[in-house]
Design an enzyme around this catalytic site. Sequence first.
Site, short mmCIF file in Angstrom:
data_model
loop_
_atom_site.label_atom_id
_atom_site.label_comp_id
_atom_site.label_asym_id
_atom_site.label_seq_id
_atom_site.Cartn_x
_atom_site.Cartn_y
_atom_site.Cartn_z
N GLU A 9 5.21 -4.27 -6.84
CA GLU A 9 5.02 -5.58 -6.20
C GLU A 9 4.97 -6.72 -7.22
OE1 GLU A 9 1.73 -5.25 -3.45
OE2 GLU A 9 2.89 -3.95 -2.13
N GLU A 52 7.05 2.21 -0.38
CA GLU A 52 5.65 2.06 0.04
C GLU A 52 5.49 1.40 1.39
OE1 GLU A 52 2.84 0.27 -2.75
OE2 GLU A 52 1.72 -0.55 -1.06
#
Length: 489
Positions: free
Chosen positions: A248, A343
């Site tokens: 991220e 994810e």
Amino acid sequence: MKIIRIPVITIILVGLTLTLQSCSKKTVTGGGSIITPPPVNPGTPVKTDVKMWLTTQDKTQLLDKQNISLLFTSVANSNTTINVDTTTTYQTIDGFGFALTGGSAQVINSLSSTVNSSIINELFSTDSTSIGISYIRLTIGASDMSASPFTYDDVASGSTDVNLQQFSIDMEKTDLIPTLKKIIAINPNIKILACPWSAPAWMKTNNSLSGGSLLPQYYSTYANYFVKYIQAMAAQGITIDAITPQNEPLNPSNNPAMVMQDTAEAKFIGSYLGPALQAASITTKIICYDHNCDRPDYPVYVLNDQTANKYVDGSAFHLYAGDISALTPVHTAFPNKNIYFTEQATFGTGSFSGDLSWHVNNLIVGATRNWSRNVIEWNLASDPNYGPHTTGGCTTCQGAITVNSSTSVSRNVSYYIIAHASKFVRPGAVRIASDASTTLPNVAFKNTDGTKVLIVLNNTNGSQTFNIKFNSKTVTSTLNYGAVATYVW
């Protein structure tokens, strides 16, 4: 009135039989967790061309094999039809699974040796009682689902370690590495993706494990950090198949976390990480981005950078923002680069029925229909309080399993989401054509042994009867609202 006397022993046997039948049912605990694995439906097996496993939104069926006759015929009817075509093929599948976070390994390792062995076998083996997880994601250092933040080269405040003399993965030898070794003993070919939540604080603009960015003067050092990690894991018998430079990279708010803009990631991969792996004769793949579907421009920028492009295997996505359809334009722009889905969490605040439907629709069906080679959920295991997690980390992320005590494990919704694919769609399978549908979202695969797999969700509020058509013959099935089924023939 005729009185029928039944021997006492008969009454005892009947009562015992009923008790055993009752015990064979799934034991449901708070939040819909499942204590015992779902049994195959009782009864004499019927003749069938197609095998079917079912999970229902009310949890009365949980990956249960159905004892029903599904026979291919030439009889026509007016039902909605899903055509399955093996002559049209798409991407190869690497696998389905979960993130094995440090916290996951910690709670799994807290189980008694018997239960530990049993649950790892159930998760990773390919026998009839297991779900065959074939892809796992590791964190390089801590994630927010670790007991505390750390990296593999933390030094005293104000100090640096440019030559990485303090680098060590020894802290992983308590829980993570022993768990990985047990998994690899069951499946030596399991795919492992690894990614960091942060570089060591001393390499960053804010000298903290949360937020900040990598200082350019440490690009070379950080590239060597990855080399040392891959080599250290290899020394433990653990092959890292792929890495991403940053989890991220546009999220500064997690703990740990680090921002890495697309310009920085392209520079880091092209001029430092790629050359460093190449110089060390490391074949581990580099996958870029590893963040949400709302910013496909990020991986496109990295892949458009010619210095980085030659080192990048593909792009990885999450779906906390954006739409899963964003994967396809990235594939179209770079058809020789792979797409991965790495994810998505289920939360303790969610519902079994809602999460089952959303995740199957968007990930199992959606990600693979949009060219992803894998689907990884977050995360494999947690305790009853959704921990361990760091201060500032996710406080409601629910594991695929909950470790309640040293002898008690519950199975949660993501266990079934992934299992509907992982148990049946094996590495090396290819996605094949099937008719797209909004009311019956579905995806089809062909395994290397020739078996066909079709996963179907009833995405309506009512029951649906439909056909599966293959080689000009059809079989008819019915799904109640919110149900998911995997068909194999």
